[in-house]
Design a protein around this motif. Structure first.
Motif, mmCIF file in Angstrom:
data_model
loop_
_atom_site.group_PDB
_atom_site.id
_atom_site.type_symbol
_atom_site.label_atom_id
_atom_site.label_comp_id
_atom_site.label_asym_id
_atom_site.label_seq_id
_atom_site.Cartn_x
_atom_site.Cartn_y
_atom_site.Cartn_z
ATOM 1 N N ASP A 1 61.901 -2.771 24.221
ATOM 2 C CA ASP A 1 61.885 -1.325 24.506
ATOM 3 C C ASP A 1 61.571 -1.073 25.972
ATOM 4 O OD1 ASP A 1 62.482 -0.531 21.975
ATOM 5 O OD2 ASP A 1 60.605 0.551 21.598
ATOM 6 N N ASP B 1 47.815 -5.258 18.241
ATOM 7 C CA ASP B 1 47.279 -4.038 18.865
ATOM 8 C C ASP B 1 48.246 -3.618 19.987
ATOM 9 O OD1 ASP B 1 45.964 -2.136 20.382
ATOM 10 O OD2 ASP B 1 44.041 -3.191 20.396
ATOM 11 N N PRO B 2 48.856 -2.419 19.863
ATOM 12 C CA PRO B 2 49.856 -2.037 20.859
ATOM 13 C C PRO B 2 49.289 -1.968 22.272
ATOM 14 C CG PRO B 2 49.242 -0.143 19.511
ATOM 15 C CD PRO B 2 48.628 -1.354 18.861
ATOM 16 N N ASP B 3 47.975 -1.805 22.390
ATOM 17 C CA ASP B 3 47.366 -1.756 23.718
ATOM 18 C C ASP B 3 47.438 -3.093 24.442
ATOM 19 O OD1 ASP B 3 46.784 0.922 23.481
ATOM 20 O OD2 ASP B 3 44.708 0.615 22.845
ATOM 21 N N ASP B 4 47.559 -4.176 23.695
ATOM 22 C CA ASP B 4 47.661 -5.483 24.344
ATOM 23 C C ASP B 4 48.976 -5.562 25.112
ATOM 24 O OD1 ASP B 4 47.139 -8.112 25.091
ATOM 25 O OD2 ASP B 4 47.695 -8.980 23.168
ATOM 26 N N PHE C 1 58.532 -4.496 21.259
ATOM 27 C CA PHE C 1 57.772 -3.706 22.222
ATOM 28 C C PHE C 1 58.278 -3.991 23.640
ATOM 29 C CE2 PHE C 1 54.292 -1.858 24.410
ATOM 30 C CZ PHE C 1 53.570 -1.098 23.510
ATOM 31 N N ALA D 1 51.061 -3.124 25.859
ATOM 32 C CA ALA D 1 51.199 -2.027 26.825
ATOM 33 C C ALA D 1 50.445 -2.342 28.112
ATOM 34 C CB ALA D 1 50.698 -0.718 26.209
ATOM 35 N N ALA D 2 49.233 -2.886 27.983
ATOM 36 C CA ALA D 2 48.435 -3.178 29.179
ATOM 37 C C ALA D 2 49.088 -4.286 29.998
ATOM 38 C CB ALA D 2 47.013 -3.573 28.786
ATOM 39 N N SER E 1 49.602 -11.223 22.764
ATOM 40 C CA SER E 1 49.392 -11.868 21.467
ATOM 41 C C SER E 1 49.106 -10.880 20.352
ATOM 42 C CB SER E 1 48.247 -12.876 21.569
ATOM 43 O OG SER E 1 47.086 -12.264 22.112
ATOM 44 N N ASN F 1 52.109 -2.853 31.723
ATOM 45 C CA ASN F 1 51.713 -1.979 32.836
ATOM 46 C C ASN F 1 51.256 -2.770 34.059
ATOM 47 O OD1 ASN F 1 52.289 0.336 31.411
ATOM 48 N ND2 ASN F 1 50.176 0.687 30.735
#
Lengths: 526, 526
Positions: A228, A189-192, A225, A194-195, A186, A198
């Protein structure tokens, strides 16, 4: 014909404060308290019960609230809504989320389309798609089954579906109905993203892009994102993505998606859990039948909300008591406290549904109102909250009205007996104990250990949190919010308050800033 | 010598409301706004900055708040606290959580023990244990390495450690420091434990039982739940469990545990993240060095909180502004809004830390206070919240003061450029935009699209959310809460308000009920 009037122009607005206040700790003491528990109770759908014995009301207050309901024409306004009047005046839109789960009144035709038929068609298309995914008829390019579904959406496209998924995940696993794990992306934040990426096997994941307009910044960014990531894994993104959007959005006809399912402008994001927005992810995760049961529970509860007999209408009573607490008793916040770990994100969903709908300072005609409207809403599951913020709820200087939810049975059924009781019994015992502790309090010579009581709560009690019960619970709160919006005479279905931030964020990204905006941008290195 | 006086007996209490109110939208407009952003900023530890330009203060108000800080002897009271006075008067205890991360003042000797040495010893014991687990020197009975750690605890033994784990999980993975996955079991709802156990490989899991007293109902129940599961899997529970408890608890000497690490009565649950309560799970998950860096950040920030120069003390300024908002401006709630998905549960932790500490109606001597104390605190990460409850924050009838947190860099570093900017830039742009949107608002002829502004916020800005920054952030809020408790003259370190519910729940389980309690118990089938 309904009349839309500000709350403070109604006779009830003048009369309600004149009714003697209920001394909750007194009336809830002894056998009178037991009588109230029996009396102030309304059956809901799916075996749920709404009990408001521990609210600061009695027959006199309820009579005043009934008068308010009639004077504010709550039942007629709901009827106008489900029969297709333009209730969302600001955006000149119908409000049709009830129609996603049943036909409450007349057929509603808009844009030349029977809307109920349209929503059913979408539900059926989703069911067919989900069944094919589960049967291995729709697969990845290697012909392998999808095992995970990832919803990409924000706000209403995230909070509701996520809360519903978490609410039913363990129930589905227990009952052999768990088809695919669901994840949610949602935040911008790119960490959302990405996590989440992963944590999954992208080659066996199907992504649902959810955006009504097809223009939501966060969602389109996260789509790129994900694309990609799929590309980097050597995968064809169009074999892994479906869209839930409006028919007029740029996503609707794109070849980038395996399939597209539709919602429309008559369903607000925060009321979209029973539309394709919730339908796609929940049908993929648990199967279309589970989603259908969820809709059934909501539809049954909607029918109760259409009852013109106020005291038999749980959502209306709940709404009226909330207004009384906000505008007469002056309590500024409210907490939702589910005694069910499965409902861990249900308060976050209600926080949006309630605060985005009724956190308004102008009426439906764009004129300022002179009374408080929607309160701050927050909550966490019990018993966890008991070891946290309940201290303030019990002994703080402000009174915060409470809404408990509890179920007699757990979802998984695995339990342990310690000191003569199961965990589920302990859970329920704590819910019962808290309602009474808040209402009745306790005397103590040491004022630090004294509880004044008089802190109002209601409780919704059910058998087991299953799809029907969840649907009924969701409908109850949606309709409560709607009725409160009617009383406050606000448009509960727009959200102009979220626009300014978007505009300024664009300016920051375009480096078109000056003054404080430039200074903060510099601090944040943008 | 410090004097403990009620807030309303202070001269500042009379004087603060007489200072002219700041018109936030006006002062934040144009270059004056930019000047404020530069001026109203305080360096924190670990490269963080506390910026309060968008708070409703100016030099006059700050002067009034400085007077309050001195009159209420905030610096002296903190000094008394860290030098070991009995600050928790109700329970007659020292308050020593600062000592878990450094020696701020004199050596503190209690029960014949140098407490700093004691906490360091526990940290070292945990480090040794964690290193052995990671090295495969401590294994399961089959000689296999543990891969998962599960914390069993509730309230302060859950919310803080869980929030810290989530905050560092992706950072640790990115930096090759991720040792073991951590899970948490807290709720007495049996579905909580059952779901966690179903999601892990119990044969390779190590469980941490966290209870200071060794008597917390939920925690002991969940311990039995876990022991049953281990037994059913043919495993020896004592090879899979460690305890974090006080030396005097029944758990301390039990042979049921691989090891026991200690905390004591001088560390409240909600302030225990930097003690063994956070130390065991974080050291196992990320290694002892990461935990040590976390402590270092907290210790550095504590030093800043000891600064007697009010305007150089970020926690003190934050606390004073919060008191001004609560008691002079009359705002009843506050929201914490981290622009970082990793901080998704940080607001839930602060909700406990703040509301359980300062949600009190009596002063530290057990006498009623006549002014509002701790506010309701809630929050969700941005940008998610923007699509949810921000509507009310922008345009609702109540003003809710805000606390933003943002970082210039993401933790994982994977990003995507869409429309000329990265996701991280979009995230930061939104944070900057929101601060200004709330403060300055926007005129519009259509009042539905008008934003009054004047809604105060502060922002803490950092480079990257790493262990040191997280420690500093945690310390900041802990010390803010402490200073506010000093001003309100409440005991921020007890929690008598959670007792009554426990007592009544026991009665329900023993079927010793009558009146409303019996009626609710019947409804819930207990």
């Amino acid at each position: 014909m309904v009349t839309w009037s500000n709350f403070d122009t109604l006779t009830s607005y003048e009369e309600l404060p004149k009714i003697e206040r209920v001394k909750l700790a007194e009336v809830m003491a002894g056998e009178n308290g037991a009588d109230r528990v029996k009396k102030y109770s309304i059956p809901m759908a799916a075996g749920l019960t709404y009990n408001y014995a521990a609210k600061q009301v009695d027959d006199q207050v309820l009579e005043g609230l009934e008068k308010l309901a009639k004077e504010a024409q709550l039942a007629d306004k709901f009827k106008a809504l489900y029969n297709g009047e333009v209730i969302n005046t600001g955006e000149k839109r119908l409000v049709l989320h009830h129609l996603t789960r049943g036909q409450l009144g007349d057929a509603v035709v808009a844009d030349g389309v029977d809307k109920r038929a349209f929503y059913v068609e979408q539900q059926e298309k989703i069911a067919e798609f989900a069944n094919k995914v589960h049967a291995g008829e729709i697969t990845n390019a290697a012909g392998e089954k999808f095992t995970t579904v990832v919803q990409i959406g924000i706000g209403g496209s995230d909070l509701g579906p996520r809360a519903m998924y978490l609410a039913l995940e363990n129930w589905a696993k227990k009952n052999g109905l768990f088809k695919m794990e669901a994840k949610f992306i949602s935040n911008v934040d790119p960490d959302d993203a990405a996590a989440v990426l992963n944590s999954i096997d992208v080659a066996h994941s199907i992504f649902i892009l959810v955006s009504k307009s097809g223009t939501t910044l966060e969602t389109l960014t996260n789509e790129s994102f994900v694309k990609d990531a799929l590309k980097n894994a050597g995968l064809d993104a169009s074999r892994h993505m479906i869209a839930v959007t409006s028919e007029t959005s740029p996503l609707a006809k794109s070849e980038d998606y395996l399939a597209a399912f539709f919602m429309d402008d008559y369903i607000g994001g925060r009321f979209s859990s029973t539309s394709s927005v919730g339908g796609a992810v929940l049908s993929l995760a648990f199967g279309p039948e589970v989603f259908a049961q969820f809709l059934e529970g909501a539809a049954e509860e909607d029918k109760l909300a259409a009852n013109e007999n106020v005291l038999e209408n749980p959502a209306m009573v709940d709404a009226l008591i909330g207004v009384y607490e906000r505008n007469v008793l002056g309590y500024p916040a409210t907490a939702v406290l589910p005694y069910s770990q499965a409902l861990s994100r249900f308060p976050a969903h209600l926080q949006q549904a309630d605060m985005e709908s009724n956190g308004k300072s102008v009426n439906r005609f764009g004129e300022p109102v002179n009374y408080p409207t929607g309160p701050v809403l927050f909550g966490e599951p019990g018993t966890n909250g008991q070891h946290s913020f309940y201290q303030l709820l019990h002994q703080g200087t402000d009174i915060v009205p409470l809404q408990f939810v509890g179920f007699k049975n757990s979802q998984i059924g695995t339990d342990v007996v310690i000191q003569g009781s199961t965990s589920q019994q302990k859970l329920c015992a704590n819910a019962a104990a808290q309602v009474v502790a808040f209402a009745c309090g306790k005397e103590d010579e040491n004022l630090n250990k004294k509880f004044d009581g008089g802190r109002p709560s209601s409780i919704i009690i059910g058998e087991t949190l299953d799809p029907k019960a969840l649907g009924a619970l969701l409908s109850h709160f949606e309709n409560k919010i709607m009725f409160q919006g009617f009383v406050w005479n606000v448009n509960s279905f727009d959200q102009e308050g979220v626009q300014l931030g978007k505009v300024l964020a664009k300016k920051v990204l375009a480096h078109e800033t000056d003054g404080a905006l430039k200074a903060y941008s510099d601090l944040l290195n943008i």
